[in-house]
Design an enzyme around this catalytic site. Structure first.
Site, PDB file in Angstrom:
ATOM      1  N   HIS A  23       6.144  -4.556   3.782  1.00 11.89           N
ATOM      2  CA  HIS A  23       5.240  -5.239   4.704  1.00 11.89           C
ATOM      3  C   HIS A  23       3.970  -4.387   4.766  1.00 11.89           C
ATOM      4  O   HIS A  23       4.023  -3.175   4.590  1.00 11.89           O
ATOM      5  CB  HIS A  23       5.884  -5.370   6.084  1.00 11.89           C
ATOM      6  N   HIS A  35      -1.928  -6.886  11.176  1.00 12.29           N
ATOM      7  CA  HIS A  35      -1.113  -7.363  10.062  1.00 12.29           C
ATOM      8  C   HIS A  35      -0.864  -8.861  10.178  1.00 12.29           C
ATOM      9  O   HIS A  35      -0.980  -9.444  11.252  1.00 12.29           O
ATOM     10  CB  HIS A  35       0.203  -6.586   9.972  1.00 12.29           C
ATOM     11  N   CYS A 108       1.239 -10.869   3.293  1.00 15.92           N
ATOM     12  CA  CYS A 108       0.651  -9.764   4.069  1.00 15.92           C
ATOM     13  C   CYS A 108      -0.081  -8.756   3.191  1.00 15.92           C
ATOM     14  O   CYS A 108      -1.072  -8.163   3.618  1.00 15.92           O
ATOM     15  CB  CYS A 108       1.724  -9.083   4.918  1.00 15.92           C
TER      16      CYS A 108
END
Length: 158
Positions: A23, A35, A108
């Site tokens: 991530h 994010h 992401c």
């Protein structure tokens, strides 16, 4: 909170190691990252199902959620990053926005690399495509070999 390497600076890409994927966030200062994630702010995996994700500003340790993380400005040698203030301002301006999400074209990692370098790049996707192609090729070769040997053995037994 298991930080690997040096502490983050403004505008740095932060890579959070999750089981099976990474991530990504942008460090915006004072212990916070921006994010692209689900509503809870921990992962982008659940966003893959709905096709949408939210831009959130969360505490770095909350996003890490016990996983290791590190600064990973991996394209700095290939691309010129924007000035840190510009990266941070652009990231903060998007907080609260709902964005289209796609594992292959708008995840992401694409989100943070677009903010830092002006180009959405995801090595996770590129690596997955490569591994799938290589794995598929190896599987096809194994099946072809098995079929050849099976056919040859049948002919020899006749």
């Amino acid at each position: 909170m298991p930080l690997l390497g040096p502490p983050p600076q403004l505008g740095d890409l932060i890579e959070f190691s999750r089981p099976l994927y990474q991530h990504w966030g942008i460090y915006v200062g004072d212990g916070y990252v921006v994010h692209l994630t689900d509503q809870e702010g921990w992962s982008s995996v659940s966003s893959a199902v709905g096709g949408f994700a939210v831009v959130r500003k969360d505490r770095l340790d909350r996003v890490a959620n016990g996983c290791t993380y590190r600064v990973n400005n991996k394209f700095d040698q290939k691309r010129s990053p924007f000035p840190p203030e510009k990266v941070v301002r652009a990231a903060l301006d998007l907080v609260g926005e709902t964005m289209a999400y796609s594992v292959t074209s708008a995840n992401c990692e694409h989100f943070v690399t677009e903010l830092r370098y002006g180009a959405g790049i995801s090595e996770q996707v590129e690596n997955a495509v490569l591994y799938t192609a290589v794995g598929g090729g190896l599987l096809a070769a194994a099946l072809a070999t098995f079929a050849f040997v099976t056919t040859r053995n049948k002919r020899q037994n006749q």
